[in-house]
Design an enzyme around this catalytic site. Structure first.
Site, PDB file in Angstrom:
ATOM      1  N   LEU A 117     124.706  -7.128  -7.795  1.00  0.00           N
ATOM      2  CA  LEU A 117     124.102  -7.290  -6.463  1.00  0.00           C
ATOM      3  C   LEU A 117     125.165  -7.246  -5.382  1.00  0.00           C
ATOM      4  CD1 LEU A 117     121.879  -8.065  -4.438  1.00  0.00           C
ATOM      5  CD2 LEU A 117     122.267 -10.462  -5.087  1.00  0.00           C
ATOM      6  N   TYR A 118     126.220  -8.031  -5.541  1.00  0.00           N
ATOM      7  CA  TYR A 118     127.236  -8.106  -4.491  1.00  0.00           C
ATOM      8  C   TYR A 118     127.946  -6.767  -4.301  1.00  0.00           C
ATOM      9  CZ  TYR A 118     126.477 -13.113  -5.102  1.00  0.00           C
ATOM     10  OH  TYR A 118     125.924 -14.356  -5.205  1.00  0.00           O
ATOM     11  N   ARG A 119     128.253  -6.090  -5.363  1.00  0.00           N
ATOM     12  CA  ARG A 119     128.900  -4.774  -5.233  1.00  0.00           C
ATOM     13  C   ARG A 119     127.950  -3.780  -4.580  1.00  0.00           C
ATOM     14  NH1 ARG A 119     133.937  -6.381  -5.093  1.00  0.00           N
ATOM     15  NH2 ARG A 119     135.032  -6.444  -7.105  1.00  0.00           N
ATOM     16  N   PHE A 142     130.092  -5.944  -0.931  1.00  0.00           N
ATOM     17  CA  PHE A 142     131.080  -7.020  -0.939  1.00  0.00           C
ATOM     18  C   PHE A 142     132.341  -6.550  -1.653  1.00  0.00           C
ATOM     19  CE2 PHE A 142     127.339  -9.406   0.086  1.00  0.00           C
ATOM     20  CZ  PHE A 142     127.777 -10.532   0.766  1.00  0.00           C
TER      21      PHE A 142
END
Length: 204
Positions: free
Chosen positions: A166-168, A172
């Site tokens: 999710l973060y990638r 992020f």
């Protein structure tokens, strides 16, 4: 009674400080389960989460499971954060980690000078797979005035779990890697990205 669609995505709601305190047991149960902490951790975290609700810029979003008419919706996701500040413990830990990683004062100021700390973002394992984490994150960060957002997440081999993906996917990037916060033996990564976070600013 109408049947409940168990495959339906949870409903997102913004929580007031009073509402989070009222449903703190539910929220902390999700946190302990999602993070794999031993039972009892919630008793130590409860005063901290309660204190966080009074910090400037605090905001919380919850995901509630579908329920039959007249029944109580169960909380299956929780996310909250607030405006970061130099006197806060997490800020000081990250500053120390950046310094030890070789960042100079200007680099540290660029990252820590104006940011929203995404303190917690958790979805109950049994409720994952509906895009709930991403929906909560986007709702939490919508309209934030800060220049950027920072978070910490446990290190995992090959960044191979839902949180890392999710973060990638949302752009992020690394701030500090393999950092051990005081009081937790696990290694964490600190990640960040500029705000706003909207569909126009996401990586393609």
């Amino acid at each position: 009674m109408s049947p409940v669609d168990t495959n339906a995505a949870p409903r997102l709601v913004e929580l007031s400080a009073h509402e989070l305190r009222r449903r703190l047991d539910e929220a902390l149960a999700i946190y302990v389960e999602a993070m794999g902490y031993p039972r009892g951790t919630e008793f130590h975290r409860a005063p901290m989460w309660t204190e966080h609700t009074s910090r400037p810029g605090w905001r919380a979003v919850a995901a509630l499971s579908p329920a039959a008419p007249g029944q109580h919706e169960r909380m299956v996701g929780i996310a909250y954060g607030y405006r970061g500040a130099a006197h806060q413990w997490w800020h000081q830990q990250v500053r120390d980690g950046m310094s030890r990683s070789g960042a100079d004062d200007q680099q540290i100021h660029e990252v820590l000078g104006d940011y929203f700390e995404l303190t917690e973002l958790h979805v109950s394992p049994g409720a994952q797979g509906h895009g709930t984490g991403e929906a909560m994150l986007l709702a939490l960060l919508a309209g934030r005035p800060e220049r950027g957002v920072l978070l910490s997440t446990p290190e995992v081999p090959e960044e191979d779990n839902r949180a890392w993906r999710l973060y990638r996917r949302l752009g992020f990037t690394d701030v500090v890697r393999h950092f051990t916060f005081t009081g937790d033996s696990r290694a964490f990564a600190v990640l960040g990205r500029p705000l706003p976070l909207d569909h126009h600013s996401l990586p393609r």
